[in-house]
Design a protein around this motif. Sequence first.
Motif, PDB file in Angstrom:
ATOM      1  N   VAL A  85       0.501  -1.295   0.010  1.00 60.73           N
ATOM      2  CA  VAL A  85      -0.036  -0.130  -0.081  1.00 60.73           C
ATOM      3  C   VAL A  85       0.846   1.042   0.028  1.00 60.73           C
ATOM      4  CG1 VAL A  85      -1.725   1.358   1.322  1.00 60.73           C
ATOM      5  CG2 VAL A  85      -2.086  -1.248   1.085  1.00 60.73           C
ATOM      6  N   ILE A  86       1.845   1.085   0.762  1.00 60.65           N
ATOM      7  CA  ILE A  86       2.835   2.217   0.933  1.00 60.65           C
ATOM      8  C   ILE A  86       3.282   2.596  -0.463  1.00 60.65           C
ATOM      9  CG2 ILE A  86       5.080   3.362   1.819  1.00 60.65           C
ATOM     10  CD1 ILE A  86       4.155   1.777   4.263  1.00 60.65           C
ATOM     11  N   ILE A  87       3.737   1.409  -1.463  1.00 64.58           N
ATOM     12  CA  ILE A  87       4.660   1.738  -2.658  1.00 64.58           C
ATOM     13  C   ILE A  87       3.594   2.304  -3.646  1.00 64.58           C
ATOM     14  CG2 ILE A  87       5.201   0.288  -4.568  1.00 64.58           C
ATOM     15  CD1 ILE A  87       6.637  -1.695  -2.935  1.00 64.58           C
ATOM     16  N   GLU A  88       2.415   1.900  -3.416  1.00 66.99           N
ATOM     17  CA  GLU A  88       1.220   2.578  -4.423  1.00 66.99           C
ATOM     18  C   GLU A  88       1.001   3.915  -3.894  1.00 66.99           C
ATOM     19  OE1 GLU A  88      -2.770   0.831  -3.991  1.00 66.99           O
ATOM     20  OE2 GLU A  88      -1.682  -1.071  -4.336  1.00 66.99           O
ATOM     21  N   ASN A  89       1.344   4.512  -3.002  1.00 65.95           N
ATOM     22  CA  ASN A  89       1.076   5.802  -2.629  1.00 65.95           C
ATOM     23  C   ASN A  89       2.289   6.716  -2.552  1.00 65.95           C
ATOM     24  OD1 ASN A  89      -2.162   5.822  -2.144  1.00 65.95           O
ATOM     25  ND2 ASN A  89      -1.363   4.087  -1.367  1.00 65.95           N
ATOM     26  N   TYR A  90       3.601   6.221  -2.410  1.00 65.30           N
ATOM     27  CA  TYR A  90       4.630   6.681  -2.062  1.00 65.30           C
ATOM     28  C   TYR A  90       4.832   7.846  -3.453  1.00 65.30           C
ATOM     29  CZ  TYR A  90       9.676   7.820  -1.358  1.00 65.30           C
ATOM     30  OH  TYR A  90      10.814   8.488  -1.405  1.00 65.30           O
ATOM     31  N   GLU A  91       5.328   9.180  -2.883  1.00 67.16           N
ATOM     32  CA  GLU A  91       5.911  10.048  -4.092  1.00 67.16           C
ATOM     33  C   GLU A  91       7.229  10.340  -3.426  1.00 67.16           C
ATOM     34  OE1 GLU A  91       3.368  13.494  -4.393  1.00 67.16           O
ATOM     35  OE2 GLU A  91       1.499  11.913  -4.659  1.00 67.16           O
ATOM     36  N   GLU A  92       8.051  10.552  -4.436  1.00 70.07           N
ATOM     37  CA  GLU A  92       9.561  10.885  -4.223  1.00 70.07           C
ATOM     38  C   GLU A  92       9.795  11.821  -3.275  1.00 70.07           C
ATOM     39  OE1 GLU A  92      12.115  10.958  -7.682  1.00 70.07           O
ATOM     40  OE2 GLU A  92      13.830  11.842  -6.382  1.00 70.07           O
ATOM     41  N   GLY A  93      10.476  11.796  -2.169  1.00 73.84           N
ATOM     42  CA  GLY A  93      10.635  12.941  -1.016  1.00 73.84           C
ATOM     43  C   GLY A  93       9.818  12.685   0.144  1.00 73.84           C
ATOM     44  N   ASP A  94       8.862  11.774  -0.124  1.00 74.57           N
ATOM     45  CA  ASP A  94       7.946  11.760   1.233  1.00 74.57           C
ATOM     46  C   ASP A  94       8.920  11.062   2.407  1.00 74.57           C
ATOM     47  OD1 ASP A  94       5.899  12.301  -0.375  1.00 74.57           O
ATOM     48  OD2 ASP A  94       4.982  10.343  -0.436  1.00 74.57           O
ATOM     49  N   PHE A  95       8.594  11.625   3.332  1.00 81.59           N
ATOM     50  CA  PHE A  95       9.002  10.928   4.729  1.00 81.59           C
ATOM     51  C   PHE A  95       7.774   9.674   5.020  1.00 81.59           C
ATOM     52  CE2 PHE A  95      10.501  15.384   5.779  1.00 81.59           C
ATOM     53  CZ  PHE A  95      11.844  15.126   5.757  1.00 81.59           C
ATOM     54  N   VAL A  96       8.465   8.667   5.527  1.00 81.72           N
ATOM     55  CA  VAL A  96       7.592   7.577   5.939  1.00 81.72           C
ATOM     56  C   VAL A  96       8.099   7.423   7.406  1.00 81.72           C
ATOM     57  CG1 VAL A  96       7.147   5.421   5.268  1.00 81.72           C
ATOM     58  CG2 VAL A  96       7.576   6.571   3.711  1.00 81.72           C
ATOM     59  N   TRP A  97       7.000   7.566   8.236  1.00 84.96           N
ATOM     60  CA  TRP A  97       7.188   7.380   9.697  1.00 84.96           C
ATOM     61  C   TRP A  97       6.322   6.270   9.956  1.00 84.96           C
ATOM     62  CZ3 TRP A  97       5.687  11.772  13.793  1.00 84.96           C
ATOM     63  CH2 TRP A  97       6.340  11.283  14.738  1.00 84.96           C
ATOM     64  N   ILE A  98       7.196   5.203  10.389  1.00 88.82           N
ATOM     65  CA  ILE A  98       6.330   3.926  10.967  1.00 88.82           C
ATOM     66  C   ILE A  98       6.303   3.859  12.458  1.00 88.82           C
ATOM     67  CG2 ILE A  98       6.591   1.439  10.718  1.00 88.82           C
ATOM     68  CD1 ILE A  98       8.738   1.949   8.470  1.00 88.82           C
TER      69      ILE A  98
ATOM     70  N   LYS B  61      16.143   2.352  -1.506  1.00 94.31           N
ATOM     71  CA  LYS B  61      16.971   2.801  -0.294  1.00 94.31           C
ATOM     72  C   LYS B  61      17.039   4.179  -0.254  1.00 94.31           C
ATOM     73  CE  LYS B  61      21.702   2.870  -2.721  1.00 94.31           C
ATOM     74  NZ  LYS B  61      21.176   3.538  -3.678  1.00 94.31           N
ATOM     75  N   ASN B  62      16.499   5.017  -0.940  1.00 95.26           N
ATOM     76  CA  ASN B  62      16.260   6.484  -0.877  1.00 95.26           C
ATOM     77  C   ASN B  62      15.337   6.965  -0.094  1.00 95.26           C
ATOM     78  OD1 ASN B  62      18.853   7.002  -2.190  1.00 95.26           O
ATOM     79  ND2 ASN B  62      17.919   6.801  -4.178  1.00 95.26           N
ATOM     80  N   ILE B  63      14.317   5.961   0.226  1.00 96.09           N
ATOM     81  CA  ILE B  63      13.177   6.315   1.086  1.00 96.09           C
ATOM     82  C   ILE B  63      13.486   6.724   2.282  1.00 96.09           C
ATOM     83  CG2 ILE B  63      10.821   5.745   1.964  1.00 96.09           C
ATOM     84  CD1 ILE B  63      10.468   3.996  -0.168  1.00 96.09           C
ATOM     85  N   LYS B  64      13.098   7.939   2.955  1.00 92.52           N
ATOM     86  CA  LYS B  64      13.500   8.275   4.272  1.00 92.52           C
ATOM     87  C   LYS B  64      12.681   7.598   5.222  1.00 92.52           C
ATOM     88  CE  LYS B  64      14.330  12.732   2.254  1.00 92.52           C
ATOM     89  NZ  LYS B  64      13.306  13.507   1.437  1.00 92.52           N
ATOM     90  N   VAL B  65      13.119   6.708   6.069  1.00 92.01           N
ATOM     91  CA  VAL B  65      12.257   5.904   6.976  1.00 92.01           C
ATOM     92  C   VAL B  65      12.627   6.264   8.275  1.00 92.01           C
ATOM     93  CG1 VAL B  65      11.771   3.368   7.638  1.00 92.01           C
ATOM     94  CG2 VAL B  65      12.110   4.082   5.228  1.00 92.01           C
ATOM     95  N   GLY B  66      11.535   6.599   9.119  1.00 89.45           N
ATOM     96  CA  GLY B  66      11.904   6.702  10.533  1.00 89.45           C
ATOM     97  C   GLY B  66      10.658   5.573  11.425  1.00 89.45           C
TER      98      GLY B  66
END
Length: 719
Positions: free
Chosen positions: A141-154, A171-176
């Motif tokens: 679901v994240i992949i479907e909705n991800y746009e470059e530069g988004d922060f993903v806060w899990i 590997k460039n997704i910013k993941v917290g």
Amino acid sequence: MVSYESCEKKQRLLVVANRLPVSAKRTGENSWSLAISPGGLVSGLLGVAAEFETKWVGWPGVDVYDVAGKNALSKSLAEMECIPVYLEEVFDQYYNGYCNGILWPILHHVEFPQEDHNDRNKTYQTQYDAYKKANRMFLDVIIENYEEGDFVWIHDYHLMFLPQYLKEYNKNIKVGWFLHSPFPSSEVFKTLPSRSELLRSVLAADLLGFHTYDFESHFVSTCTRILGVERTHEGIVDHGKVTRVAVFPIGIDPNRFIKACELPEVRQQMTELKERFAGKKVILGVDRLDMIKGIPHKYLGFEKFLEENPDWRDKVVLVQIAVPTRNDVPEYQKVKDQVHGLVGRVNGRFGSVSSLPIHHLDCSVDFNFLCALYAIADVMLVTSLRDGMNLVSYEFIACQETKNGVLVLSEFAGAAQSLGAGAILVNPRDVTKVSSAIKEALIMPAEERDERHRVNFQYVKIHTAKKWGDDFISELHATFSESNMKIKKIPLGLPQQDVVQRYSKSNNRLIILGFFGTLTEPMNNQNEELDVRLNPELEETLKALCNDPKTTVVVLSRSGRNILDKIFGEYNIWLAAENGMFMRDTTGEWVTNIPKNLNLDWVDDTKNVFKYFTDRTPRSFFEESETSLVWNYEYADVKFGKAQARDMFQHLWAGPISNESVDVVRGNHSVEVHAMSESKGAAIGRILGEIVHKSALTTPIDYVFCSGYFLEKVELNTI
Ligand SMILES: O=P(O)(O)OC[C@H]1O[C@H](O[C@H]2O[C@H](CO)[C@@H](O)[C@H](O)[C@H]2O)[C@H](O)[C@@H](O)[C@@H]1O
Ligand SMILES: O=c1ccn([C@@H]2O[C@H](COP(=O)(O)OP(=O)(O)O)[C@@H](O)[C@H]2O)c(=O)[nH]1
């Protein structure tokens, strides 16, 4: 601090949590009603969003199997920026099984139930598999909705595989990743069968956050003990990858509560409640009916208070909102039965026809009514056995602006570290202490109440959910930028094809190899003998290289001549021992490069210190050579070894080497003391001179290959 407001377009933030901030209820075939989900995580997150263009990804609180139903629900949720993850048949084993039957107890220092071997469809393994599958469903679901530069806060323990899955995808997704629950000591976490995989996966994130220093340091020491990774000032380092770890205590949106308390509807409810409990002090409890919230302990403490203070029996009530939660997990059903039993007992003992001491409600209440309850309560009683934060305590304080009631708070809630100054702290397992804390709260003089409340109110007002979110995202931004810069500094992997091609074309080659850790046999098994050997897989290749007339092989090591002779005696090889202090050509003759006046006065005393620490650090050892001593704790318990190394440093500097000209080097798992000499780089220079001289070279060297561990401090610049 990064400012997002100055950007024309708001920074996009994908907040991913098991539970969406709204839960759905079906009202018709294609219609749904949405209500705010219960729990502190949602309350905290609701205060964050305004700065960012936030999308929420999570489970909508219901299982939906029909396509039409899903479409209708997804549409309603989209209006609230929520994106559902439909977990369907995976849900039970993922949520009730692995998340709340296994992980939740472990994280709260509670033993998880023994596996039921009669039910082959519900084992640790099937639950673990469902957990991983659910994490993959979140990923999709994240992949479907991800746009470059988004922060993903899990968020939270439900999604410990997601950081790794996301980084594998891009590997460039910013993941917290933020943990809302406590983190236990390594001894407890070690009992989890899949402990290493979970830790490694979480470490794939750029930033990890915890509520308190205790939880953070438990996490770090667990990683060190279980994975053998180390913490530096930058974070946890694993194979060159740095994961930043930090403390971010959550807060609430205090104005939401303060404003609610001013609403006419809430004022009306307050008046009614005051009338209902006229002449009585109200003690309030608000908890999900969870074993970690210590509701039985609260009732036992209250029972003791009534027992010991007969005068208070008709002057106090305990109102407990026990919000239903995780009803399908067997352990939760047991707590419910236990709590109901205690309510009956206390009310039976101390109640009368006209009054009951405990008002226990198995339900959630709406927000306005909750605020009215918070506002009229004289005492808030929180007896969690362990709790990530406990936002209920914050909410109580926010609603008490006029009354200045007293917070009795478990010392095992994260909130004790932030609200401890104004609260009465209790150990909930100490029934006597809970009872006396209740009394102390009920009779506390007004001035003391005012002062305690003032301190806590100030904290709650400043440390808001918004601040928590801003701090986390700002740190994530900084961490990601820094780690990108660092990745650029890590040398690229060896271009193997190129290396081989150039090798084949060359006519006069020089190969320089380190010894320890480069050519030695790997020792993974803690029970193996500590006998350094050449890696058998390398023997043939090394021999072939050494016997090739077009190739000169040099082993450059900090080890002494004896070890190198023993291992490479049969090889047609050049050796440099003790980092170049001694040199041996292919004939086997050693020559010394030790400067004439080299000071070795420090050796004996240093050896004593090394012996002392070797004796006290199981599986550590030290190597001795003419000009250096190396204490190695590679095979010892990493954490203990590190602590010992720190101590050893202090001992060395305080005694044997305080005035000596020596080099002390802190290696990855070693402490080395060398007579002050030249670097490996300079040694290589000298060896080269010798090789050229002795071999009377006719063709120039056209191929150089170096491999080994070189301490950045001395070596990289020189070579
Ligand atoms: O979603 P549920 O299974 O119904 O559970 C509700 C939440 O419980 C936990 O909350 C934690 O988060 C709070 C905010 O950080 C903290 O104050 C509290 O101490 C924790 O217990 C759980 O961690 C959440 O994921 C749940 O949504
Ligand atoms: O009937 C209720 C009573 C309480 N809460 C909320 O549930 C949260 C509980 O959070 P806490 O951090 O205290 O514990 P958690 O339940 O997350 O473990 C608080 O924000 C409460 O306002 C709720 O949603 N419904």
